[in-house]
Design a protein around this motif. Structure first.
Motif: not given
Length: 336
Positions: A125-134
């Motif tokens: 139940s936590v989202s990942m920012s685009d930067g973290l995913a990258a």
């Protein structure tokens, strides 16, 4: 003087086997039962423990999985996290568990996971920012979102089929003769909240109905309780679908404890999750069961598949769950 450190060579000499045999036993590789027994007996007698950090430098694997969850107030998550931890440990992994209440916390936790050189990450139940995913993608660390979806092809995700489940709830309430139906939704910033709201609206539309009122409960008990007060004061529904059980318990407490209403005589209440409290006689909550066991199994399989075969494409997995009919909602006789 400090006692000399026992080495694998010492264990091999005591057990009468090669040093490579000792390495195979403690790495979980193939070894005969007789060899395993000899090595473990010798290790116990000498007080030997393998150096996990040194082995990780050799193999390039830490055997550590990072697990981060937004909050634990909802009973669904302690149960799911226990299942996830046990399942990963059964596969020979250590689990680091952190909580993260907002985006800045998530950022710092993921950074710490990267410092630990974890083999994979599960976010509950936590989202990942685009930067973290990258960054995770560039580091070759697979990420699986548990009970949360995100439009990012680099991330795997495992959820219940929230749209279909909420549509089924709408059908149940419509079949029970309800016509003034309100919705206290989960947080609309999360895919689970949006998908359940979408499925609920679709289900009502199939019955020629529309929500009488919709209020975002943000997955918070206190916010959902105030939503129940506002909805009853303004529109007086004959049924309320609440976006998860944690909020539904608060809604029922307001309806019965503060407003003196009968549930389901005056107003029906349906939740989503089927946490253990839902079956308590005090609530007897009708709800959609999230199949946490199958969700955990799918999460572990998706994560380990990408650890073992990094070229594997991320997966988007939806698992349907059953509607659990109890006593908090009026339903047609014989409904299943």
């Amino acid at each position: 003087m400090a006692k000399p450190r026992v080495t694998s060579s010492d264990v091999a000499e005591r057990a009468g086997v090669s040093q490579s045999a000792v390495s195979r036993v403690f790495s979980g590789a193939s070894a005969s039962k007789d060899t395993i027994a000899k090595v473990r007996k010798a290790a116990a007698e000498l007080g030997y423990r393998p150096n996990v950090l040194a082995r990780s430098l050799i193999t390039g694997r830490s055997r550590i999985i990072g697990l981060v969850v937004a909050y634990l107030e909802n009973q669904f998550y302690p149960d799911a996290l226990e299942r996830l931890s046990n399942a990963l440990q059964d596969k020979g992994y250590h689990v680091l568990i952190f909580t993260a209440s907002d985006d800045s916390d998530v950022e710092s936790v993921i950074e710490e996971f990267l410092d630990y050189q974890v083999d994979g990450i599960v976010t509950a139940s936590v989202s990942m920012s685009d930067g973290l995913a990258a960054r995770c993608h560039a580091a070759g660390i697979p990420v699986v979102l548990f009970n949360r979806g995100q439009d990012d092809p680099r991330l795997s995700e495992v959820t219940s089929d929230n749209v279909a489940g909420a549509r089924r709830i709408a059908g149940l309430l419509a079949a029970g003769g309800h016509r003034r139906i309100a919705h206290v939704s989960g947080w609309q910033g999360a895919s689970t909240g949006r998908d359940r709201a979408e499925g609920f609206r679709e289900g009502l539309a199939e019955a020629g109905l529309a929500p009488l009122a919709e209020i975002d409960g943000h997955y918070r008990r206190d916010t959902a309780m105030q939503a129940a007060r506002d909805i009853w004061r303004e529109v007086r529904p004959d049924a309320i679908f609440v976006g998860n059980d944690h909020m539904a318990f608060g809604v029922m407490d307001v309806l019965r404890g503060e407003l003196g209403l009968d549930v389901p005589g005056d107003v029906s209440v349906v939740g989503y999750d089927d946490v253990p409290m839902a079956g308590w006689p005090a609530y007897n909550l009708t709800t959609l069961r999230q199949p946490s066991g199958r969700m955990v199994q799918a999460t572990v399989e998706a994560l380990l598949c990408r650890i073992d075969a990094p070229e594997t494409e991320p997966q988007k997995i939806r698992i349907d769950g059953p509607l659990i009919v109890r006593g908090s909602a009026r339903v047609p006789e014989g409904w299943r």
